[in-house]
Write a protein that holds these residues in place. Structure first.
Motif, short mmCIF file in Angstrom:
data_model
loop_
_atom_site.label_atom_id
_atom_site.label_comp_id
_atom_site.label_asym_id
_atom_site.label_seq_id
_atom_site.Cartn_x
_atom_site.Cartn_y
_atom_site.Cartn_z
N PRO A 140 34.32 22.77 46.26
CA PRO A 140 34.05 24.21 46.36
C PRO A 140 34.10 24.70 47.80
O PRO A 140 33.86 23.95 48.73
N GLY A 141 34.43 25.97 47.94
CA GLY A 141 34.43 26.57 49.28
C GLY A 141 35.60 27.51 49.52
O GLY A 141 35.48 28.46 50.28
N ASP A 174 36.77 25.09 37.12
CA ASP A 174 37.01 26.01 38.23
C ASP A 174 37.70 25.31 39.38
O ASP A 174 37.18 24.33 39.92
N ALA A 195 40.11 31.34 36.98
CA ALA A 195 41.38 31.35 37.72
C ALA A 195 41.33 32.44 38.77
O ALA A 195 41.05 33.61 38.45
N GLY A 196 41.57 32.06 40.01
CA GLY A 196 41.58 33.02 41.13
C GLY A 196 43.00 33.37 41.49
O GLY A 196 43.52 34.42 41.09
#
Ligand code: DX5
Ligand code: ZN
Length: 223
Positions: A140-141, A174, A195-196
């Protein structure tokens, strides 16, 4: 029923309202909100003011992914801002049981997230209490990273464990999710995909439709 949770981290913030609405109108039931504190993860994203502002333009389920140390400090403020579901990292909570209880006592749905290298066995004691488990498929990040393949096996084993315990808990995945790998994720037992980049790079409405089409085709195929 499979659900899409677009992550606004990759959106164009100058037209955030419109981009969010394009995902909602085309079938995305969740909106994934990545809150980063610069301590649990290297980066800083956004917090309560942005969430309460977009609450006015969306009826989606606000799924707040807290990449924050000791997120229990903020659950009330997140509820005020409009969160429906708060997902905290196992690695960020010294007293995970207490934090989950805090979220549930506020009447919100509770999720727990696991970094790629964190084993699912660490959730053994709390599985009955949570509404969702988030399996991180990148560290993450940041948005736009590459999917880490071994996380697929974690999803498969988690779904198996949940089935053995007669639980129908949501499994969210994710990080690095695309149209190309989403069928494998559903097959492994995930039912909410974040989904980004795959949504907000390009036309968010059209990209959402593509995911929804894939979900219904998969549903028809596996019925
Ligand atoms: C990463 C975030 C993700 C991210 C996903 O730390 O938790 O939600 O926005 O972005 P993509 O889909 O581009 O990997
Ligand atoms: Zn996220």
């Amino acid at each position: 029923m499979y659900r899409l949770a677009p992550s606004i981290l990759a959106a164009d913030f100058t037209k955030l309202g419109q981009e969010i609405q394009a995902t909602e109108e085309n079938g995305a039931e969740y909106l994934h909100l990545d809150v980063m504190d610069g301590a649990f993860v290297p980066s800083i994203s956004f917090g309560m003011p942005l969430i309460s502002s977009i609450r006015k333009v969306s009826g989606q389920i606000f799924d707040v992914h807290m990449m924050v140390e000791e997120p229990g400090r903020y659950v009330e403020a997140m509820k005020e801002a409009g969160a429906d579901l708060i997902c905290v990292h196992q690695e960020a909570c010294a007293h995970l049981d207490r934090t989950i209880t805090q979220i549930k006592e506020l009447g919100l749905k509770a999720g727990v997230a696991l970094n790629p290298a964190t084993p699912i066995s660490l959730l053994d004691c709390v599985l009955e209490q949570v509404d969702m488990v988030l399996i991180m498929s990148v560290n993450p990040g940041f948005g736009g990273q590459k999917f880490i393949p071994y996380t697929l096996e974690k999803v498969r084993r988690l779904r198996q464990t949940l089935n053995e315990r007669y639980l129908s808990t949501d499994i969210q995945v994710d990080g690095g999710v695309t149209l190309a790998n989403s069928e494998a994720l559903l097959d492994a037992g995930a039912n909410i995909l974040v989904a980004g980049s795959a949504i907000f790079r390009g036309d968010p409405g059209e990209n959402t439709r593509e995911f929804m089409k894939q979900f219904s085709e998969y549903e028809a195929k596996t019925k």
